[in-house]
Design a protein around this motif. Structure first.
Motif, PDB file in Angstrom:
ATOM      1  N   TYR A 128     -69.494  -5.388 -20.421  1.00 38.01           N
ATOM      2  CA  TYR A 128     -68.550  -5.244 -19.324  1.00 38.01           C
ATOM      3  C   TYR A 128     -67.684  -6.493 -19.224  1.00 38.01           C
ATOM      4  O   TYR A 128     -68.066  -7.576 -19.648  1.00 38.01           O
ATOM      5  CB  TYR A 128     -69.287  -5.021 -17.995  1.00 38.01           C
ATOM      6  CG  TYR A 128     -70.077  -3.745 -17.952  1.00 38.01           C
ATOM      7  CD1 TYR A 128     -69.481  -2.542 -17.574  1.00 38.01           C
ATOM      8  CD2 TYR A 128     -71.430  -3.719 -18.308  1.00 38.01           C
ATOM      9  CE1 TYR A 128     -70.202  -1.369 -17.538  1.00 38.01           C
ATOM     10  CE2 TYR A 128     -72.147  -2.546 -18.283  1.00 38.01           C
ATOM     11  CZ  TYR A 128     -71.532  -1.369 -17.891  1.00 38.01           C
ATOM     12  OH  TYR A 128     -72.239  -0.194 -17.868  1.00 38.01           O
ATOM     13  N   ILE A 129     -66.507  -6.314 -18.621  1.00 31.98           N
ATOM     14  CA  ILE A 129     -65.629  -7.431 -18.305  1.00 31.98           C
ATOM     15  C   ILE A 129     -66.153  -8.099 -17.032  1.00 31.98           C
ATOM     16  O   ILE A 129     -66.405  -7.429 -16.032  1.00 31.98           O
ATOM     17  CB  ILE A 129     -64.186  -6.956 -18.091  1.00 31.98           C
ATOM     18  CG1 ILE A 129     -63.653  -6.234 -19.343  1.00 31.98           C
ATOM     19  CG2 ILE A 129     -63.296  -8.133 -17.733  1.00 31.98           C
ATOM     20  CD1 ILE A 129     -63.507  -7.120 -20.539  1.00 31.98           C
ATOM     21  N   THR A 130     -66.339  -9.402 -17.069  1.00 31.35           N
ATOM     22  CA  THR A 130     -66.817 -10.143 -15.906  1.00 31.35           C
ATOM     23  C   THR A 130     -65.880 -11.312 -15.629  1.00 31.35           C
ATOM     24  O   THR A 130     -65.116 -11.728 -16.491  1.00 31.35           O
ATOM     25  CB  THR A 130     -68.245 -10.675 -16.126  1.00 31.35           C
ATOM     26  OG1 THR A 130     -68.244 -11.566 -17.258  1.00 31.35           O
ATOM     27  CG2 THR A 130     -69.218  -9.538 -16.366  1.00 31.35           C
ATOM     28  N   ALA A 131     -65.946 -11.825 -14.412  1.00 30.58           N
ATOM     29  CA  ALA A 131     -65.119 -12.961 -14.005  1.00 30.58           C
ATOM     30  C   ALA A 131     -66.027 -14.154 -13.728  1.00 30.58           C
ATOM     31  O   ALA A 131     -66.999 -14.048 -12.981  1.00 30.58           O
ATOM     32  CB  ALA A 131     -64.296 -12.624 -12.765  1.00 30.58           C
ATOM     33  N   ARG A 132     -65.685 -15.291 -14.325  1.00 28.71           N
ATOM     34  CA  ARG A 132     -66.464 -16.502 -14.090  1.00 28.71           C
ATOM     35  C   ARG A 132     -66.182 -17.077 -12.708  1.00 28.71           C
ATOM     36  O   ARG A 132     -67.029 -17.735 -12.123  1.00 28.71           O
ATOM     37  CB  ARG A 132     -66.129 -17.548 -15.157  1.00 28.71           C
ATOM     38  CG  ARG A 132     -66.489 -17.133 -16.562  1.00 28.71           C
ATOM     39  CD  ARG A 132     -67.963 -16.931 -16.751  1.00 28.71           C
ATOM     40  NE  ARG A 132     -68.712 -18.167 -16.596  1.00 28.71           N
ATOM     41  CZ  ARG A 132     -70.042 -18.250 -16.661  1.00 28.71           C
ATOM     42  NH1 ARG A 132     -70.759 -17.153 -16.813  1.00 28.71           N
ATOM     43  NH2 ARG A 132     -70.653 -19.410 -16.513  1.00 28.71           N
ATOM     44  N   ARG A 133     -64.974 -16.841 -12.193  1.00 26.85           N
ATOM     45  CA  ARG A 133     -64.611 -17.329 -10.856  1.00 26.85           C
ATOM     46  C   ARG A 133     -64.298 -16.115  -9.983  1.00 26.85           C
ATOM     47  O   ARG A 133     -63.227 -15.525 -10.073  1.00 26.85           O
ATOM     48  CB  ARG A 133     -63.410 -18.275 -10.930  1.00 26.85           C
ATOM     49  CG  ARG A 133     -63.647 -19.531 -11.721  1.00 26.85           C
ATOM     50  CD  ARG A 133     -62.447 -20.458 -11.647  1.00 26.85           C
ATOM     51  NE  ARG A 133     -62.292 -21.006 -10.300  1.00 26.85           N
ATOM     52  CZ  ARG A 133     -61.249 -21.730  -9.915  1.00 26.85           C
ATOM     53  NH1 ARG A 133     -60.239 -21.933 -10.761  1.00 26.85           N
ATOM     54  NH2 ARG A 133     -61.184 -22.215  -8.697  1.00 26.85           N
ATOM     55  N   MET A 134     -65.245 -15.769  -9.170  1.00 30.10           N
ATOM     56  CA  MET A 134     -65.091 -14.666  -8.230  1.00 30.10           C
ATOM     57  C   MET A 134     -65.870 -15.026  -6.973  1.00 30.10           C
ATOM     58  O   MET A 134     -67.017 -15.457  -7.051  1.00 30.10           O
ATOM     59  CB  MET A 134     -65.605 -13.351  -8.823  1.00 30.10           C
ATOM     60  CG  MET A 134     -65.462 -12.166  -7.886  1.00 30.10           C
ATOM     61  SD  MET A 134     -65.944 -10.604  -8.678  1.00 30.10           S
ATOM     62  CE  MET A 134     -67.699 -10.918  -8.957  1.00 30.10           C
ATOM     63  N   ALA A 135     -65.251 -14.895  -5.802  1.00 32.18           N
ATOM     64  CA  ALA A 135     -65.893 -15.325  -4.563  1.00 32.18           C
ATOM     65  C   ALA A 135     -65.544 -14.367  -3.438  1.00 32.18           C
ATOM     66  O   ALA A 135     -64.404 -13.907  -3.330  1.00 32.18           O
ATOM     67  CB  ALA A 135     -65.463 -16.742  -4.191  1.00 32.18           C
ATOM     68  N   THR A 136     -66.555 -14.093  -2.629  1.00 31.04           N
ATOM     69  CA  THR A 136     -66.333 -13.391  -1.371  1.00 31.04           C
ATOM     70  C   THR A 136     -66.163 -14.459  -0.297  1.00 31.04           C
ATOM     71  O   THR A 136     -67.111 -15.145   0.073  1.00 31.04           O
ATOM     72  CB  THR A 136     -67.513 -12.467  -1.037  1.00 31.04           C
ATOM     73  OG1 THR A 136     -67.632 -11.471  -2.062  1.00 31.04           O
ATOM     74  CG2 THR A 136     -67.288 -11.773   0.301  1.00 31.04           C
ATOM     75  N   VAL A 137     -64.945 -14.608   0.179  1.00 23.74           N
ATOM     76  CA  VAL A 137     -64.602 -15.693   1.098  1.00 23.74           C
ATOM     77  C   VAL A 137     -65.064 -15.315   2.507  1.00 23.74           C
ATOM     78  O   VAL A 137     -64.768 -14.230   3.008  1.00 23.74           O
ATOM     79  CB  VAL A 137     -63.094 -15.962   1.088  1.00 23.74           C
ATOM     80  CG1 VAL A 137     -62.764 -17.149   1.981  1.00 23.74           C
ATOM     81  CG2 VAL A 137     -62.620 -16.218  -0.337  1.00 23.74           C
ATOM     82  N   SER A 138     -65.776 -16.239   3.146  1.00 26.87           N
ATOM     83  CA  SER A 138     -66.265 -16.022   4.497  1.00 26.87           C
ATOM     84  C   SER A 138     -65.943 -17.245   5.341  1.00 26.87           C
ATOM     85  O   SER A 138     -65.286 -18.186   4.881  1.00 26.87           O
ATOM     86  CB  SER A 138     -67.773 -15.754   4.489  1.00 26.87           C
ATOM     87  OG  SER A 138     -68.241 -15.470   5.790  1.00 26.87           O
ATOM     88  N   ALA A 139     -66.405 -17.221   6.574  1.00 26.12           N
ATOM     89  CA  ALA A 139     -66.198 -18.347   7.494  1.00 26.12           C
ATOM     90  C   ALA A 139     -67.488 -19.151   7.599  1.00 26.12           C
ATOM     91  O   ALA A 139     -68.587 -18.611   7.436  1.00 26.12           O
ATOM     92  CB  ALA A 139     -65.779 -17.846   8.873  1.00 26.12           C
ATOM     93  N   GLU A 140     -67.344 -20.438   7.874  1.00 21.87           N
ATOM     94  CA  GLU A 140     -68.513 -21.292   8.046  1.00 21.87           C
ATOM     95  C   GLU A 140     -69.134 -21.146   9.427  1.00 21.87           C
ATOM     96  O   GLU A 140     -70.239 -21.635   9.658  1.00 21.87           O
ATOM     97  CB  GLU A 140     -68.134 -22.752   7.805  1.00 21.87           C
ATOM     98  CG  GLU A 140     -67.672 -23.041   6.387  1.00 21.87           C
ATOM     99  CD  GLU A 140     -67.403 -24.511   6.164  1.00 21.87           C
ATOM    100  OE1 GLU A 140     -67.883 -25.321   6.978  1.00 21.87           O
ATOM    101  OE2 GLU A 140     -66.719 -24.860   5.176  1.00 21.87           O
ATOM    102  N   ILE A 141     -68.422 -20.521  10.317  1.00 24.60           N
ATOM    103  CA  ILE A 141     -68.905 -20.352  11.691  1.00 24.60           C
ATOM    104  C   ILE A 141     -68.763 -18.892  12.087  1.00 24.60           C
ATOM    105  O   ILE A 141     -68.057 -18.110  11.434  1.00 24.60           O
ATOM    106  CB  ILE A 141     -68.119 -21.245  12.683  1.00 24.60           C
ATOM    107  CG1 ILE A 141     -66.641 -20.869  12.631  1.00 24.60           C
ATOM    108  CG2 ILE A 141     -68.327 -22.720  12.371  1.00 24.60           C
ATOM    109  CD1 ILE A 141     -65.790 -21.561  13.661  1.00 24.60           C
TER     110      ILE A 141
END
Length: 345
Positions: free
Chosen positions: A96-109
């Motif tokens: 499969y094609i994968t991404a080395r940089r992938m993020a689910t962005v959330s809040a710290e609070i």
């Protein structure tokens, strides 16, 4: 076309047809492109397939002759095929094609979402504002901390003025003491006052530093209400809407979001495949690879082996291999299925 007829030569005593009218069924094997069947029923006509000869027998009756059979067909052999080139592929695998940089962005609070500025498919840059949380309370706390800094700095100014006055008093007392117009107690009292004011200045300077640190903490807390992109990429999933509560971890309820959106760095896409451990010896770093996406099977993508992960999957008896994609193309998407062929060195 040859047609044959069998006439009745005699009748039975009852006036019916003779038993000599016999039905005959014969299959004639095709030679070349012709094939057919010969059927004879009573007085029905017999039609031979084109190219088939039916000789007469010695008794004068017409009997079909066995058609000639090609020698190659009789032996079961096939005409020799043209020689093909030897393939340069030594091993095939799928992944499969994968991404080395992938993020689910959330809040710290935890906070209430007031705005979401992204949609699926949108390109974002590093530091771009993705969403905003309700920051009214955080803004008040920041303003309070900054006001405390000003108060502490004002106290330092007042104390410095008192210190200057105490130093002038001390100078006068020292002059009077030298001429015996002042007592030793007045001199020591003036010296203590000067030292006390100087100590107050040092303490107040520390108070200013503490106030600045508190203001910096409140500023960081205030900035946490603004969610920014950690790196450039494409938004693939939008997880939250304005009016929802976001939290860095699950709060136990079904209405609390743990992420704002998912960002994928398309420049970091690569291929991951599982190779049977029995054939992993054929794979090495830097090896040339040809990849074909399941979505575009006729498109061959140049690639090369990045690394062979030095561990095996006990359950599947496979070893994971990372493969670099040598070209960037918008058609290559994360999680696409891909087939790869490892080439000879």
């Amino acid at each position: 076309m040859i047609q044959l007829k069998i006439n009745r030569t005699e009748e039975s005593a009852s006036g019916g047809p003779s038993i000599g009218a016999v039905a005959v069924l014969m299959l004639v094997e095709s030679v070349g492109s012709g094939f057919g069947a010969i059927a004879l029923f009573g007085d029905s006509e017999l039609v031979a397939s084109p190219g088939t000869s039916i000789p007469q027998n010695t008794a004068g009756a017409k009997a079909p002759a066995t058609p000639s059979i090609n020698a190659a067909t009789a032996t079961g052999s096939k005409p020799a095929a043209a020689p093909t080139d030897v393939s340069n592929r030594i091993l095939n695998a799928s992944g499969y094609i994968t991404a080395r940089r992938m993020a689910t962005v959330s809040a710290e609070i935890m906070g209430l979402i007031t705005a979401v500025n992204v949609e699926e498919g949108m390109a974002v840059k590093t530091g771009q504002i993705l969403a905003q949380l309700d920051s009214a309370v955080a803004k008040v706390n920041l303003d309070l901390a900054e006001a405390k800094i000003k108060v502490s700095e004002a106290r330092i100014g007042r104390t410095k003025a008192d210190t200057a006055e105490a130093e002038r008093v001390l100078a006068r007392v020292q002059a009077l003491t030298s001429r015996d117009f002042s007592t030793e107690a007045d001199l020591t009292r003036s010296q203590a006052a000067v030292e006390g004011f100087r100590a107050d200045i040092i303490r107040m300077q520390a108070d200013v530093k503490v106030a600045k640190l508190d203001a910096q903490r409140q500023r960081e807390h205030f900035d946490n209400h603004t969610i920014k992109a950690p790196f450039s990429g494409i938004v693939t999933v939008k997880n939250a809407q304005p009016g929802e509560i976001v939290s860095p971890s699950s709060a136990g309820g079904g209405f609390t979001r743990t992420g704002i959106c998912t960002i994928v760095d398309m420049a970091s896409l690569e291929i991951e495949v599982d190779v049977n451990e029995a054939f992993i010896g054929r794979v090495f770093a830097g090896q040339t690879v040809e990849a074909n996406l399941d979505a575009y099977p006729d498109w061959t993508i140049p690639a090369s082996v990045i690394a062979v992960i030095p561990t095996a999957d006990r359950a599947k008896a496979t070893v994971r291999v990372r493969i670099k994609i040598e070209t960037n193309d918008a058609r290559i998407l994360p999680d696409m299925g891909v087939k790869v062929a490892f080439l000879k060195a």
